[in-house]
Design a protein around this motif. Structure first.
Motif: not given
Length: 174
Positions: A49, A72, A97, A99-100
């Motif tokens: 990422w 993200g 996105h 992501s975390e």
């Protein structure tokens, strides 16, 4: 715990400076599950990422202590794999996105997840029409679910990964 969390924003060029911080928070959050091979691969995900030129990360600090982080990046055109997981995919095609999102235990339920989430002061994905996508454990309390985002499907992205709930929402999250 009462705290004032300050958010700092980082991008692709900052990864060498923040990489170890992200790994340390992950190892703290997943301390009881670090023997699982999937959790040991987190550095690969950070590099994947963070290697994107449009990578966006926000890290929360309480004084000098790291509270947690979120990261993200915008999806590449046609890279919205999650659409096939939904019964009715949104018409909007621009996607961030998400992501975390990890918050260390002492700061959970004190507000940092909402502060770090996409939109508002969190991850900079304010363009109109964006949809956030997050994977989350399908059961129990979760960083994304507490933001009011609901489950839209399920996915197991890797054979050794958990089955995750696919979450989609219009941005910014309220």
């Amino acid at each position: 715990m009462t705290s004032t969390v300050r958010l700092r924003h980082y991008g692709h060029n900052d990864l060498p400076k923040i990489r170890q911080t992200l790994l340390d928070v992950h190892d703290d959050v997943y301390a009881a599950k670090m023997e699982e091979e999937f959790n040991q691969r987190f550095p690969w995900f950070v590099d994947r990422w963070g290697g994107r030129p449009d990578f966006s990360c926000v890290i929360g600090y309480d004084g000098d202590e790291v509270v947690g982080f979120a990261y993200g990046a915008p999806a590449a055109e046609g890279g919205e794999w999650w659409r096939e997981k939904l019964e009715a995919a949104p018409e909007r095609t621009a996607t961030f996105h998400f992501s975390e999102l990890m918050v260390r235990v002492p700061w959970r339920k004190t507000g940092p997840r909402r502060a770090a989430a996409p939109g508002a002061d969190g991850l900079p994905c304010r363009r109109p029409g964006r949809a956030a996508r997050g994977r989350d454990a399908p059961e129990g309390p979760s960083p994304v679910r507490v933001l009011g985002v609901s489950e839209a499907g399920e996915d197991q992205p890797f054979p050794d990964s958990p089955v995750y709930a696919v979450m989609v929402a219009d941005l910014p999250l309220s």
